[in-house]
Scaffold this active site. Structure first.
Site, PDB file in Angstrom:
ATOM      1  N   HIS A 129       0.844  -1.204   0.000  1.00  0.00           N
ATOM      2  CA  HIS A 129       0.000   0.000   0.000  1.00  0.00           C
ATOM      3  C   HIS A 129       0.876   1.249   0.000  1.00  0.00           C
ATOM      4  O   HIS A 129       0.621   2.206  -0.734  1.00  0.00           O
ATOM      5  CB  HIS A 129      -0.891   0.061   1.260  1.00  0.00           C
ATOM      6  CG  HIS A 129      -1.948  -0.981   1.344  1.00  0.00           C
ATOM      7  ND1 HIS A 129      -2.110  -1.776   2.447  1.00  0.00           N
ATOM      8  CD2 HIS A 129      -2.929  -1.330   0.478  1.00  0.00           C
ATOM      9  CE1 HIS A 129      -3.141  -2.583   2.261  1.00  0.00           C
ATOM     10  NE2 HIS A 129      -3.658  -2.331   1.068  1.00  0.00           N
ATOM     11  N   LYS A 138     -18.144  -6.312   7.572  1.00  0.00           N
ATOM     12  CA  LYS A 138     -16.894  -7.077   7.435  1.00  0.00           C
ATOM     13  C   LYS A 138     -16.147  -7.086   8.767  1.00  0.00           C
ATOM     14  O   LYS A 138     -15.967  -6.027   9.377  1.00  0.00           O
ATOM     15  CB  LYS A 138     -16.044  -6.393   6.352  1.00  0.00           C
ATOM     16  CG  LYS A 138     -14.976  -7.270   5.744  1.00  0.00           C
ATOM     17  CD  LYS A 138     -14.397  -6.591   4.509  1.00  0.00           C
ATOM     18  CE  LYS A 138     -13.010  -7.075   4.203  1.00  0.00           C
ATOM     19  NZ  LYS A 138     -12.372  -6.338   3.100  1.00  0.00           N
ATOM     20  N   ARG A 146      -1.414  -5.762  -8.719  1.00  0.00           N
ATOM     21  CA  ARG A 146      -0.313  -6.662  -8.372  1.00  0.00           C
ATOM     22  C   ARG A 146      -0.071  -7.698  -9.462  1.00  0.00           C
ATOM     23  O   ARG A 146       1.054  -8.111  -9.692  1.00  0.00           O
ATOM     24  CB  ARG A 146      -0.639  -7.413  -7.060  1.00  0.00           C
ATOM     25  CG  ARG A 146      -0.603  -6.535  -5.856  1.00  0.00           C
ATOM     26  CD  ARG A 146      -1.238  -7.208  -4.672  1.00  0.00           C
ATOM     27  NE  ARG A 146      -2.660  -7.396  -4.904  1.00  0.00           N
ATOM     28  CZ  ARG A 146      -3.551  -7.713  -3.978  1.00  0.00           C
ATOM     29  NH1 ARG A 146      -3.156  -7.923  -2.749  1.00  0.00           N
ATOM     30  NH2 ARG A 146      -4.821  -7.830  -4.280  1.00  0.00           N
ATOM     31  N   SER A 194      -3.069  -7.767   2.676  1.00  0.00           N
ATOM     32  CA  SER A 194      -3.282  -7.664   4.128  1.00  0.00           C
ATOM     33  C   SER A 194      -3.787  -8.993   4.689  1.00  0.00           C
ATOM     34  O   SER A 194      -3.390  -9.412   5.778  1.00  0.00           O
ATOM     35  CB  SER A 194      -4.316  -6.580   4.444  1.00  0.00           C
ATOM     36  OG  SER A 194      -3.848  -5.327   4.035  1.00  0.00           O
TER      37      SER A 194
HETATM   38  O1  PNS Z   1      -8.663  -2.957   0.293  1.00  0.00           O
HETATM   39  P1  PNS Z   1      -9.879  -3.462  -0.419  1.00  0.00           P
HETATM   40  O2  PNS Z   1     -10.815  -4.130   0.564  1.00  0.00           O
HETATM   41  O3  PNS Z   1      -9.535  -4.343  -1.580  1.00  0.00           O
HETATM   42  O4  PNS Z   1     -10.622  -2.155  -1.016  1.00  0.00           O
HETATM   43  C1  PNS Z   1     -11.783  -2.273  -1.796  1.00  0.00           C
HETATM   44  C2  PNS Z   1     -12.482  -0.893  -1.946  1.00  0.00           C
HETATM   45  C3  PNS Z   1     -12.765  -0.293  -0.596  1.00  0.00           C
HETATM   46  C4  PNS Z   1     -11.578   0.017  -2.731  1.00  0.00           C
HETATM   47  C5  PNS Z   1     -13.785  -1.167  -2.736  1.00  0.00           C
HETATM   48  O5  PNS Z   1     -14.468  -2.230  -2.156  1.00  0.00           O
HETATM   49  C6  PNS Z   1     -14.708   0.043  -2.764  1.00  0.00           C
HETATM   50  O6  PNS Z   1     -14.462   0.977  -3.503  1.00  0.00           O
HETATM   51  N1  PNS Z   1     -15.770  -0.008  -1.922  1.00  0.00           N
HETATM   52  C7  PNS Z   1     -16.697   1.088  -1.761  1.00  0.00           C
HETATM   53  C8  PNS Z   1     -18.090   0.680  -2.228  1.00  0.00           C
HETATM   54  C9  PNS Z   1     -18.253   0.934  -3.711  1.00  0.00           C
HETATM   55  O7  PNS Z   1     -18.039   2.029  -4.205  1.00  0.00           O
HETATM   56  N2  PNS Z   1     -18.643  -0.143  -4.442  1.00  0.00           N
HETATM   57  C10 PNS Z   1     -18.884  -0.097  -5.864  1.00  0.00           C
HETATM   58  C11 PNS Z   1     -17.642  -0.463  -6.653  1.00  0.00           C
HETATM   59  S1  PNS Z   1     -17.943  -0.388  -8.399  1.00  0.00           S
END
Ligand code: PNS
Length: 169
Positions: free
Chosen positions: A22, A46, A95, A132
């Protein structure tokens, strides 16, 4: 007089906890944009190892050397957060090809919803396997993750896992 535009971007994620992978993306985004907001998703459904406040605090500490990086949290849709905060760009680390498949869908959906674009940044190959979830699993079973997370995060991770083990006894 024309106002100069601030180039602002968001690095969103769960950051449970923040890893060196990150930080690689955050620091490189900080080189490219005037302001980078690291936004932690608050997802009550979660279960996480660290609370939102703990994740924010760790992020603040480990990004303190970047003056143009700000830490925040958000609920709901990322694009709504971006619109409320005048952030036109989402930065995502890729990645491997497997990341691209899912990230592309999200990027296209986010752009379709609001016009907010996503910039993909290839991670440093050193961190191509880093997540993570893996860090937490390896640390839980006593593996050495000290090279994968910042020292402060490592200390908190070891302490939290020890607390959890005590609770289980
Ligand atoms: O670290 P992560 O858990 O992989 O991050 C994922 C994250 C938070 C970037 C993604 O789940 C997100 O943008 N969530 C917010 C909800 C949202 O906007 N969902 C629609 C995506 S098209």
């Amino acid at each position: 007089m024309a106002q100069e535009k601030i180039r602002r971007a968001v690095c969103p994620g769960s950051f449970d906890p923040v890893t060196n992978g990150h930080l690689d993306i955050i620091s490189r985004a900080a080189d490219l944009y005037d302001e980078v907001v690291v936004a932690v998703l608050v997802n009550k459904t979660k279960s996480t190892l660290f609370t939102v406040e703990e994740r924010l605090s760790l992020l603040r500490e480990v990004t303190s050397k970047y003056p143009n990086v700000r830490i925040d949290s958000f609920h709901g849709l990322l694009v709504d957060y971006c619109q409320r905060n005048s952030i036109p760009v989402i930065v995502k680390g890729i990645r491997a090809v497997s990341d691209f498949d899912y990230e592309l869908k999200m990027a296209q959906m986010n752009r379709g919803l609001t016009g907010i674009d996503t910039m993909f940044m290839p991670t440093n190959p050193e961190y191509s396997f880093l997540a993570s979830s893996l860090v937490k699993e390896i640390a839980t079973y006593g593996g050495d993750v000290s090279s994968l997370v910042p020292e402060l995060v490592h200390q908190h991770l070891i302490a939290r896992i020890a607390e959890r083990h005590q609770d289980d006894d």
